[in-house]
Design a protein around this motif. Structure first.
Motif, PDB file in Angstrom:
ATOM      1  N   UNK A 296      -0.941   1.172   9.328  1.00 61.08           N
ATOM      2  CA  UNK A 296       0.940   1.365   8.723  1.00 61.08           C
ATOM      3  C   UNK A 296       0.641   1.930   7.841  1.00 61.08           C
ATOM      4  N   UNK A 297      -0.436   2.440   7.252  1.00 59.27           N
ATOM      5  CA  UNK A 297      -0.965   3.004   5.827  1.00 59.27           C
ATOM      6  C   UNK A 297       0.196   4.639   5.565  1.00 59.27           C
ATOM      7  N   UNK A 298       0.767   4.997   5.185  1.00 60.63           N
ATOM      8  CA  UNK A 298       1.257   6.522   5.216  1.00 60.63           C
ATOM      9  C   UNK A 298       0.231   7.161   5.484  1.00 60.63           C
ATOM     10  N   UNK A 299      -0.822   7.476   4.456  1.00 56.18           N
ATOM     11  CA  UNK A 299      -1.352   8.110   3.811  1.00 56.18           C
ATOM     12  C   UNK A 299      -3.079   8.074   4.842  1.00 56.18           C
TER      13      UNK A 299
ATOM     14  N   UNK B   2       0.737  -1.497  -0.258  1.00 55.37           N
ATOM     15  CA  UNK B   2       0.517  -0.272  -0.241  1.00 55.37           C
ATOM     16  C   UNK B   2       0.580   1.308   0.180  1.00 55.37           C
ATOM     17  N   UNK B   3       1.735   0.614   0.860  1.00 56.63           N
ATOM     18  CA  UNK B   3       2.566   2.113   1.379  1.00 56.63           C
ATOM     19  C   UNK B   3       3.871   2.726  -0.552  1.00 56.63           C
ATOM     20  N   UNK B   4       4.246   1.848  -0.869  1.00 53.55           N
ATOM     21  CA  UNK B   4       4.334   2.084  -2.168  1.00 53.55           C
ATOM     22  C   UNK B   4       3.682   2.298  -3.070  1.00 53.55           C
ATOM     23  N   UNK B   5       2.348   0.951  -3.966  1.00 49.78           N
ATOM     24  CA  UNK B   5       1.668   1.543  -5.204  1.00 49.78           C
ATOM     25  C   UNK B   5       0.680   2.521  -4.458  1.00 49.78           C
ATOM     26  N   UNK B   6       0.347   2.864  -2.914  1.00 50.41           N
ATOM     27  CA  UNK B   6      -1.124   3.455  -2.639  1.00 50.41           C
ATOM     28  C   UNK B   6      -2.183   2.736  -4.175  1.00 50.41           C
ATOM     29  N   UNK B   7      -2.705   1.343  -4.048  1.00 45.34           N
ATOM     30  CA  UNK B   7      -3.559   1.036  -5.205  1.00 45.34           C
ATOM     31  C   UNK B   7      -5.069   1.351  -4.741  1.00 45.34           C
ATOM     32  N   UNK B   8      -5.829   1.300  -5.412  1.00 47.77           N
ATOM     33  CA  UNK B   8      -7.444   1.546  -4.600  1.00 47.77           C
ATOM     34  C   UNK B   8      -7.898  -0.065  -3.940  1.00 47.77           C
TER      35      UNK B   8
ATOM     36  N   UNK C 169      -9.720 -11.368   6.308  1.00 46.40           N
ATOM     37  CA  UNK C 169      -9.933 -10.016   6.004  1.00 46.40           C
ATOM     38  C   UNK C 169     -10.383  -9.501   7.498  1.00 46.40           C
ATOM     39  N   UNK C 170     -10.215  -8.947   7.779  1.00 44.25           N
ATOM     40  CA  UNK C 170     -11.556  -8.469   8.655  1.00 44.25           C
ATOM     41  C   UNK C 170      -9.873  -7.310   9.884  1.00 44.25           C
ATOM     42  N   UNK C 171      -9.226  -8.669  10.356  1.00 46.77           N
ATOM     43  CA  UNK C 171      -8.093  -7.817  11.452  1.00 46.77           C
ATOM     44  C   UNK C 171      -6.970  -8.120  10.993  1.00 46.77           C
ATOM     45  N   UNK C 172      -6.814  -8.365   8.908  1.00 43.85           N
ATOM     46  CA  UNK C 172      -5.635  -7.821   7.915  1.00 43.85           C
ATOM     47  C   UNK C 172      -5.916  -5.847   8.173  1.00 43.85           C
ATOM     48  N   UNK C 173      -7.363  -6.072   7.701  1.00 49.23           N
ATOM     49  CA  UNK C 173      -7.981  -4.554   7.735  1.00 49.23           C
ATOM     50  C   UNK C 173      -7.168  -3.325   8.744  1.00 49.23           C
ATOM     51  N   UNK C 174      -7.519  -4.484  10.086  1.00 45.33           N
ATOM     52  CA  UNK C 174      -7.320  -3.576  10.865  1.00 45.33           C
ATOM     53  C   UNK C 174      -6.152  -2.643  11.569  1.00 45.33           C
ATOM     54  N   UNK C 175      -5.190  -4.512  10.684  1.00 47.03           N
ATOM     55  CA  UNK C 175      -3.477  -4.419  11.082  1.00 47.03           C
ATOM     56  C   UNK C 175      -3.305  -3.448   9.815  1.00 47.03           C
ATOM     57  N   UNK C 176      -3.487  -3.667   8.780  1.00 42.82           N
ATOM     58  CA  UNK C 176      -2.520  -3.382   7.708  1.00 42.82           C
ATOM     59  C   UNK C 176      -3.100  -1.600   7.541  1.00 42.82           C
TER      60      UNK C 176
END
Length: 317
Positions: free
Chosen positions: A285-288, A253-259, A275-282
């Motif tokens: 960490x999202x720069x934006x 996400x931080x490299x490409x900022x994809x949709x 997916x639910x816990x992955x969304x919360x964890x990620x």
């Protein structure tokens, strides 16, 4: 209605489909890859699969606009040469020329993970996205990256191998020769290795019963199934695995900022438990993370058809 032929060359099966312009597969066929074999023998069976698929779709090969192929390895899309594939032991195989001579159609080639990613963007979980990262959690960790509608292939056609970016410096040895690759931790193989290590340290864990007392029966489902039953060791495995995968996703996400980041492969069958816990964890960490536009994390929807559909439309890239 126009039709296209897509071939997904795998280590176990050669799967071919005839795909209509609305992305429906109207005829398919599968033959065994039967490795190890010479490249020409395998390509002859690719021709056989295409002929059978066309027959099952009720068309002639000449009716198809073209034939697209997704193959493991480093694929030179300009020359149509499979430069190297360790999985099927291809070295400098002139696949486009060979198949064109046999099938009488224009041939388009790309890496199999790229083809699957393109399929998900055309008709699956990432449908309509101009910027997408598609990750397949299998024996390895395959990835296809699309930026502004263009496939990321790199100057030498070896680009987009996100599974071979390092998340733990000096960590587990990966099949590629590096240490600490995302693939070594977040693939199904990585999950199974973490599961086995944790089982050895927790002999009272429910995971042993799920594996019928045999460590070799551990699978990508074992820890998730145990965690659902309240098993602490199983939950520990799941949490550790999710942490590694979320780290890799955050990097993407931080490299490409994809949709969209689209997750496929057998482990994705866990659905929202994954997916639910992955969304919360990620998300943390999202720069934006303060931006109104945020990357969506979704499940791939095409399954094994993604590679066929993506390959069939490679001529449009």
């Amino acid at each position: 209605m126009k039709t296209y032929i897509g071939i997904d060359l795998g280590g176990t099966n050669i799967v071919c489909g005839v795909v209509e312009e609305n992305y429906n597969i109207v005829g398919s066929a599968s033959v065994k890859t039967n490795l190890p074999r010479p490249a020409e023998a395998i390509m002859d069976d690719m021709v056989k699969a295409a002929e059978l698929a066309a027959e099952n779709a009720g068309i002639k090969l000449s009716d198809a606009e073209w034939v697209g192929v997704g193959s493991p390895g480093t694929i030179n899309s300009d020359t149509g040469i499979v430069e190297y594939s360790n999985n099927i032991q291809f070295y400098d195989v002139h696949m486009r020329d060979y198949l064109k001579a046999r099938l009488g159609r224009d041939i388009y080639l790309d890496n199999d993970a790229n083809a699957a990613a393109y399929g998900e963007v055309l008709a699956g979980g990432a449908k309509g996205a101009k910027n997408a990262v598609v990750i397949t959690l299998g024996t390895g960790l395959g990835s296809g990256i699309i930026v502004e509608g263009k496939m990321v292939r790199g100057a030498n056609f070896g680009g987009g191998e996100f599974g071979h970016t390092v998340i733990v410096y000096g960590g587990r040895e990966c099949t590629c020769g590096r240490k600490g690759c995302l693939e070594a931790y977040a693939s199904a193989t990585g999950l199974i290795n973490i599961t086995k290590e944790t089982m050895k340290q927790n002999h009272s864990s429910l995971m042993w019963a799920l594996c019928e007392g045999d460590l070799n029966n551990a699978s990508g489902r074992t820890a998730f199934s145990a965690a659902k039953e309240g098993d602490a060791a199983g939950q520990k495995v799941v949490d550790e695995y999710l942490g590694y995968l979320a780290c890799g996703i955050s990097n993407a996400v931080n490299i490409f900022q994809p949709e969209v980041v689209c997750i496929g492969g057998g482990i994705s069958n866990e659905g929202e438990n994954l997916l639910a816990p992955l969304r919360e964890l990620a998300a943390g960490e999202d720069y934006t993370k303060n931006s109104e536009k945020r990357t969506k994390l979704v499940r791939a929807t095409l399954g094994g058809n993604a590679g066929i559909i993506g390959a069939a439309f490679l001529g449009n890239l």
